[in-house]
Design an enzyme around this catalytic site. Structure first.
Site, short mmCIF file in Angstrom:
data_model
loop_
_atom_site.label_atom_id
_atom_site.label_comp_id
_atom_site.label_asym_id
_atom_site.label_seq_id
_atom_site.Cartn_x
_atom_site.Cartn_y
_atom_site.Cartn_z
N ASP A 60 11.91 76.91 3.27
CA ASP A 60 12.74 76.58 2.40
C ASP A 60 11.77 76.12 1.47
O ASP A 60 11.01 75.05 1.66
CB ASP A 60 13.81 75.57 2.63
CG ASP A 60 14.83 75.34 1.46
OD1 ASP A 60 14.32 75.45 0.40
OD2 ASP A 60 16.00 74.75 1.62
N ARG B 25 13.97 57.96 -4.84
CA ARG B 25 13.17 59.01 -4.93
C ARG B 25 12.56 58.95 -6.48
O ARG B 25 13.45 59.00 -7.30
CB ARG B 25 13.79 60.14 -4.69
CG ARG B 25 13.88 60.71 -3.43
CD ARG B 25 14.03 62.06 -3.16
NE ARG B 25 15.11 62.75 -4.22
CZ ARG B 25 15.61 64.17 -4.02
NH1 ARG B 25 15.38 64.71 -2.90
NH2 ARG B 25 16.34 64.40 -4.90
N TYR C 165 16.31 75.16 -9.83
CA TYR C 165 16.69 74.02 -10.81
C TYR C 165 15.98 72.82 -10.81
O TYR C 165 16.32 71.95 -11.42
CB TYR C 165 17.99 73.72 -10.73
CG TYR C 165 18.69 73.81 -9.29
CD1 TYR C 165 18.80 72.45 -8.73
CD2 TYR C 165 19.49 74.61 -8.76
CE1 TYR C 165 19.31 72.35 -7.49
CE2 TYR C 165 20.34 74.49 -7.53
CZ TYR C 165 20.15 73.19 -6.82
OH TYR C 165 20.44 73.19 -5.72
N LYS C 166 14.89 72.88 -10.03
CA LYS C 166 14.13 71.86 -9.92
C LYS C 166 12.71 72.05 -10.49
O LYS C 166 13.12 71.92 -11.93
CB LYS C 166 13.76 71.42 -8.34
CG LYS C 166 14.98 71.19 -7.53
CD LYS C 166 14.67 70.97 -5.95
CE LYS C 166 15.74 70.86 -5.00
NZ LYS C 166 16.75 69.64 -5.37
N PHE D 246 17.03 69.59 4.67
CA PHE D 246 18.05 69.40 4.02
C PHE D 246 19.29 69.65 4.63
O PHE D 246 19.33 70.67 5.49
CB PHE D 246 17.73 70.18 2.76
CG PHE D 246 18.64 69.84 1.50
CD1 PHE D 246 18.31 68.61 0.70
CD2 PHE D 246 19.66 70.85 1.37
CE1 PHE D 246 19.27 68.23 -0.11
CE2 PHE D 246 20.70 70.15 0.23
CZ PHE D 246 20.29 69.04 -0.63
#
Lengths: 424, 424
Positions: B201, B384, B226-227, B128
């Site tokens: 991560d 996605r 927050y996912k 990322f």
């Protein structure tokens, strides 16, 4: 000696009196005096509704699509705080991370951008712990500590003691401990004269005293939004960088929210965003940011000039009451005397008052638990009274001092435990 | 070819089906398929009530006194996430700051603690952006980038190419881009064998796949909440440090909330808190933390084993639908073909599926604006689909693929602008 009638007359004439209605204060809370607005500001009513909308509608219903309106919150709320509260120009302030992390970024950037032998940071012994800790922890920094609440001359002397070696002067504008307001224009000037940058921590100043970062050519500033800006517990902090320094200084925490094109995810190298945006690192706290926006909007509506004027006048009234009621009060041996450590000169203090007393801890507990006043205690022996001008009344000052007198005169604290608990 | 009846049968047999009721999903939202839970998780109903209580009662009424119960939130919620979701031991995880800031702290600590010539950090080209940017920006670090989604052999080779010089391997367990799940046990093992630390991560992995940090002797980890943990937009991140490394590694951002005695404010030197607490820096975001606590509590209640099993099964069903409906669909010239870049092996993928298509951007817009499916787009050409197992149905997968087929078969996107907007 100021009377309650005097207090009521001042409240009746207070042009900001109506702002109290913009905060969540229940009827059954009317008699409790909140004298800790300098630690955690009160809840604005608008924040309740805004958070409800952001949580239930924006997050709950619109979900990921809401990021289109959230994306520029750090800059938008940054400008609100910067321009309306700090006297910054547009595009010089963002809201992000904590004061601690922001100070780390800016001090590291200042040190990294300094030329030659400039590795020294000047701070003062009375600075807030997190400030001193951050500076001490910076790789490659030498921290030179001057006496608490230094004058411009003290700072000039400290820089001159290490000629050509001071990169940065890092101080708090208003001391969390003493309430002293440092000479921001003078100190900034002597630092600049000697080739050093300044970073001001404005945590105890923002929303309480007049600040004009642009007029004073201040380089860098940070500060928290949960005190006089009423952003809520642990709300994200502000970070200011003067325009001409933004491209020159490099903060070390490179993240996607500080990149020129956060969603150009195939880019292998970090390209910082133009301007102040590059000082943002990771994903911003949306709930925190919208709460700061509401809190700062009320400050902006009241106007920082009016707020600072009331802060000065309210603090003066509080000091008058303290002088009248608590002065020379200390019994035969003086053991119950209060020592007012906040400067008398209104231009040299913030909006809170600090009183030293050997029983400060138990006096604070007695005020909170038994007498309906919420001050705070600071190690080793300080009672702090912070009557935030936005929602505090002159009558609050009067009653607070009466109850403080009762606490000591009647030794209301005497059966309370000496042992100190962890409280903020 | 899977039918809608198959989907309904799977939903009827789903032991986690009831968890959908714990989220804010209106009746008029029933037909919209949210396939972006891997970007921003849905709002738990418990979070609405918890935030209301924290805002109106704890902040609004109890004010500063509430800090007594807020103070240990970073550790308490950290343990909830660490122990229940990540397979960490108690006292190894805190919630603080952002993933970006946390990765900075841990990578700097690993580099600072490395002996001799170890200045190299190994990462991969598909990591990322914020991860790559943070590592590149670390003073003194040399970043060695291997191919995207590397195997344990790739990593071993990279370390062997710079013998004795690699301090840290920094990778994402599940790729935001491809959905590939890297071999965490194998890569951790080859790194340790060669004297390097690892930092994982876990942003796209936590709450979606089984993770056992303790069993795999993982050194360091970070990730966002927050996912799949449903902590809300920009909620604070987690940070994990294995117990025996906590006193050994020094993170560079020393703040009062990471000090042994935050309120011993006269202390001139930073004394780090014992254990994981020293990895906290500034004041924690209370609203963010309580939202993470509620979100993670639902994940814990469902159980990470059950969630990961459903994630695997739901993703397999989604891929079956894609194969049946979108395979070989590309017209005479193949221009409308989708390329599934997510690994087929269920142990080598996370809980989202990535499809390459030359018109990915406009297909995404058409799905969102016209067809009631919310996927996300990732540069340069990826759609996605992230069906979070906690609240997604097999029927959602079936309908999403039908609508994806419609988008392409009927060229529903054709009149939409090519120009890409900034969206998360």
């Amino acid at each position: 000696m100021p009377s309650l009638e005097d207090a009521h007359a001042l409240d009746a004439a207070d042009p900001l009196a109506g702002f109290r209605d913009e905060f969540a204060i229940d009827d059954d809370d009317e008699d409790r005096i909140y004298a800790d607005g300098n630690s955690l500001g009160r809840l604005p009513l608008a924040t309740v509704e805004r958070l409800r909308r952001v949580v239930e509608e924006e997050w709950g219903r619109s979900l990921i699509g809401s990021w289109e309106s959230w994306f520029d919150l750090p800059q938008r709320v940054g400008d609100l705080v910067g321009v309306e509260v700090l006297g910054a120009r547009p595009g010089e302030t963002v809201i992000a991370d904590s004061t601690t992390v922001n100070l780390y970024k800016l001090a590291a950037a200042a040190l990294g951008g300094a030329s030659g032998d400039r590795h020294v940071i000047v701070t003062d012994a009375g600075n807030f712990p997190t400030d001193r800790f951050v500076l001490q922890g910076l790789p490659g920094a030498h921290v030179h500590t001057v006496r608490a609440d230094p004058s411009a001359d003290d700072v000039a002397q400290a820089i001159d003691d290490a000629p050509g070696r001071v990169a940065l002067v890092a101080l708090s504008h208003v001391s969390y401990f003493s309430g002293a307001r440092l000479d921001l224009p003078g100190i900034t000037h002597v630092a600049h004269d000697r080739g050093a940058l300044v970073v001001w921590d404005l945590s105890h100043a923002a929303g309480a005293v007049p600040i004009d970062l642009a007029a004073n050519d201040v380089d860098l500033a940070v500060g928290c939004t949960y005190k006089y800006l009423n952003g809520g517990p642990g709300s994200p902090a502000f970070l200011y960088v003067r325009t001409d320094l933004q491209e020159q200084l490099q903060q070390p925490i490179h993240g996607w929210f500080g990149a020129a094109e956060p969603f150009a995810m195939q880019q292998q190298r970090y390209e910082p965003a133009p301007g102040i945006g590059r000082f943002v690192s990771g994903s911003p706290s949306v709930l925190g940011l919208v709460a700061v926006e509401e809190g700062a909007a009320i400050v902006a509506k009241a106007g920082i000039g009016a707020l600072a004027a009331k802060g000065e006048s309210l603090t003066a009234f509080l000091l008058d009451c303290i002088d009248a009621e608590l002065g020379g009060f200390g019994g035969d041996d003086g053991s119950d005397d209060f020592d007012i450590i906040t400067p008398r000169n209104p231009t040299r203090r913030g909006a809170h008052v600090s009183l030293r007393h050997p029983e400060a801890w138990r006096i604070c507990r007695a005020l909170i638990e038994r007498l309906g006043v919420v001050p705070d205690f600071r190690e080793p022996d300080v009672v702090r009274l912070g009557l935030a001008p936005l929602y505090s009344r002159y009558a609050d000052a009067w009653h607070a001092v009466q109850r403080l007198r009762t606490a000591v005169a009647d030794r209301v604290y005497e059966d309370l435990p000496m042992e100190r608990r962890r409280v903020t």
